[in-house]
Write a protein that holds these residues in place. Structure first.
Motif, PDB file in Angstrom:
ATOM      1  N   ILE A   6     -11.593  -3.758  -6.251  1.00 25.68           N
ATOM      2  CA  ILE A   6     -12.834  -3.710  -6.526  1.00 25.68           C
ATOM      3  C   ILE A   6     -13.550  -3.446  -5.103  1.00 25.68           C
ATOM      4  CG2 ILE A   6     -15.054  -4.798  -7.624  1.00 25.68           C
ATOM      5  CD1 ILE A   6     -12.690  -4.437  -9.573  1.00 25.68           C
ATOM      6  N   ALA A   7     -14.346  -2.176  -5.261  1.00 23.99           N
ATOM      7  CA  ALA A   7     -15.113  -1.938  -3.905  1.00 23.99           C
ATOM      8  C   ALA A   7     -16.612  -1.348  -4.290  1.00 23.99           C
ATOM      9  CB  ALA A   7     -14.122  -0.848  -3.275  1.00 23.99           C
ATOM     10  N   SER A   8     -17.349  -1.753  -3.475  1.00 19.32           N
ATOM     11  CA  SER A   8     -18.580  -1.301  -3.605  1.00 19.32           C
ATOM     12  C   SER A   8     -19.245  -0.881  -2.189  1.00 19.32           C
ATOM     13  CB  SER A   8     -19.666  -2.403  -4.260  1.00 19.32           C
ATOM     14  OG  SER A   8     -21.054  -2.139  -4.176  1.00 19.32           O
ATOM     15  N   ASP A   9     -19.842   0.562  -2.297  1.00 21.04           N
ATOM     16  CA  ASP A   9     -20.497   1.064  -1.206  1.00 21.04           C
ATOM     17  C   ASP A   9     -21.902   0.409  -0.683  1.00 21.04           C
ATOM     18  OD1 ASP A   9     -18.764   3.110  -0.909  1.00 21.04           O
ATOM     19  OD2 ASP A   9     -19.588   4.321  -2.042  1.00 21.04           O
ATOM     20  N   ALA A  10     -22.299  -0.500  -1.755  1.00 16.06           N
ATOM     21  CA  ALA A  10     -23.675  -1.423  -1.747  1.00 16.06           C
ATOM     22  C   ALA A  10     -23.149  -2.764  -0.937  1.00 16.06           C
ATOM     23  CB  ALA A  10     -24.243  -1.691  -3.065  1.00 16.06           C
ATOM     24  N   ALA A  11     -21.952  -2.794  -0.489  1.00 18.66           N
ATOM     25  CA  ALA A  11     -21.741  -4.153   0.172  1.00 18.66           C
ATOM     26  C   ALA A  11     -21.029  -3.624   1.410  1.00 18.66           C
ATOM     27  CB  ALA A  11     -20.610  -4.878  -0.537  1.00 18.66           C
ATOM     28  N   PRO A  12     -20.837  -4.331   2.418  1.00 17.74           N
ATOM     29  CA  PRO A  12     -20.399  -3.726   3.673  1.00 17.74           C
ATOM     30  C   PRO A  12     -18.779  -3.463   3.621  1.00 17.74           C
ATOM     31  CG  PRO A  12     -21.694  -5.877   4.139  1.00 17.74           C
ATOM     32  CD  PRO A  12     -21.536  -5.729   2.665  1.00 17.74           C
ATOM     33  N   LYS A  13     -18.242  -2.667   4.112  1.00 18.47           N
ATOM     34  CA  LYS A  13     -16.921  -2.187   4.218  1.00 18.47           C
ATOM     35  C   LYS A  13     -16.146  -3.299   4.832  1.00 18.47           C
ATOM     36  CE  LYS A  13     -17.457   2.336   3.224  1.00 18.47           C
ATOM     37  NZ  LYS A  13     -17.994   2.237   2.069  1.00 18.47           N
ATOM     38  N   ALA A  14     -14.940  -3.351   4.540  1.00 15.85           N
ATOM     39  CA  ALA A  14     -14.007  -4.493   5.066  1.00 15.85           C
ATOM     40  C   ALA A  14     -13.818  -4.461   6.373  1.00 15.85           C
ATOM     41  CB  ALA A  14     -12.744  -4.775   4.491  1.00 15.85           C
ATOM     42  N   ILE A  15     -13.714  -5.367   7.320  1.00 19.48           N
ATOM     43  CA  ILE A  15     -13.742  -5.255   8.661  1.00 19.48           C
ATOM     44  C   ILE A  15     -12.365  -5.823   9.007  1.00 19.48           C
ATOM     45  CG2 ILE A  15     -16.243  -5.521   9.282  1.00 19.48           C
ATOM     46  CD1 ILE A  15     -15.808  -8.605  10.004  1.00 19.48           C
ATOM     47  N   GLY A  16     -11.282  -5.639   8.036  1.00 21.66           N
ATOM     48  CA  GLY A  16      -9.980  -5.875   8.372  1.00 21.66           C
ATOM     49  C   GLY A  16      -9.081  -5.549   7.337  1.00 21.66           C
ATOM     50  N   PRO A  17      -7.903  -5.790   7.320  1.00 20.43           N
ATOM     51  CA  PRO A  17      -6.998  -5.207   6.353  1.00 20.43           C
ATOM     52  C   PRO A  17      -7.035  -6.041   4.998  1.00 20.43           C
ATOM     53  CG  PRO A  17      -5.782  -6.816   7.756  1.00 20.43           C
ATOM     54  CD  PRO A  17      -7.225  -6.553   8.286  1.00 20.43           C
ATOM     55  N   TYR A  18      -8.081  -6.074   4.320  1.00 21.36           N
ATOM     56  CA  TYR A  18      -8.441  -6.787   2.808  1.00 21.36           C
ATOM     57  C   TYR A  18      -9.329  -5.805   2.027  1.00 21.36           C
ATOM     58  CZ  TYR A  18     -12.487  -8.413   5.490  1.00 21.36           C
ATOM     59  OH  TYR A  18     -13.798  -8.163   6.110  1.00 21.36           O
ATOM     60  N   SER A  19      -9.476  -6.162   0.736  1.00 20.96           N
ATOM     61  CA  SER A  19     -10.270  -5.548   0.044  1.00 20.96           C
ATOM     62  C   SER A  19     -11.442  -6.289  -0.446  1.00 20.96           C
ATOM     63  CB  SER A  19      -9.421  -5.493  -1.532  1.00 20.96           C
ATOM     64  OG  SER A  19      -8.531  -4.785  -1.525  1.00 20.96           O
ATOM     65  N   GLN A  20     -12.610  -5.820  -0.722  1.00 15.13           N
ATOM     66  CA  GLN A  20     -13.852  -6.533  -1.068  1.00 15.13           C
ATOM     67  C   GLN A  20     -13.568  -7.686  -2.064  1.00 15.13           C
ATOM     68  OE1 GLN A  20     -16.495  -3.193  -1.861  1.00 15.13           O
ATOM     69  NE2 GLN A  20     -17.516  -3.609   0.122  1.00 15.13           N
ATOM     70  N   ALA A  21     -12.732  -7.189  -3.129  1.00 14.24           N
ATOM     71  CA  ALA A  21     -12.559  -7.972  -4.366  1.00 14.24           C
ATOM     72  C   ALA A  21     -11.147  -7.547  -4.969  1.00 14.24           C
ATOM     73  CB  ALA A  21     -13.436  -8.131  -5.237  1.00 14.24           C
TER      74      ALA A  21
END
Length: 127
Positions: A6-21
């Motif tokens: 799961i990814a959203s442009d309305a939330a910060p991009k991941a700052i490491g090797p992981y997914s937003q959800a």
């Protein structure tokens, strides 16, 4: 079981090797969100309430990208660099959640990325 990122442009991009959800079956696991402004990638200015609002707004964007809402949340993990901010974060949390409230842990930590005062992760179950 299949796994969906799961990814959203309305939330910060991941700052490491992981997914937003990640969603597995009807369960969604969010990564921890700190109070980064999604437009600038910078930590928001202000007190713990301002930081907590940004965190919950970031989480809202991610879970909405999954077609979910705060009413689907079954567990909240809160990490605070100063446990004296417990009550202030509770007050902000009540603006996003309605009874029956999800289960929750609040953990005091020595430090968080980028100097944040608060980080929150969620577990949601849909359906």
């Amino acid at each position: 079981m299949s796994r969906t990122v799961i990814a959203s442009d309305a939330a910060p991009k991941a700052i490491g090797p992981y997914s937003q959800a990640v969603q597995v079956g009807n369960t969604i696991y969010t990564s921890g969100q700190i109070p980064l402004d999604p437009a600038t990638g910078e930590l928001v200015a202000g007190d713990i309430a301002a930081q907590a609002h940004r965190v919950f707004d970031n989480l809202k964007a991610v879970i909405e990208a999954a077609g979910a809402s705060f009413s689907d949340v079954v567990r909240v993990g809160i990490y605070l660099t100063d446990l004296s901010n417990f009550a202030a974060v509770n007050a902000v949390m009540t603006e996003y959640f309605q009874p029956p409230y999800p289960a929750r842990s609040t953990i005091g930590v020595a430090a968080l990325p980028r100097g944040a005062q608060v980080e929150v992760d969620l577990v949601l179950v849909r359906g």
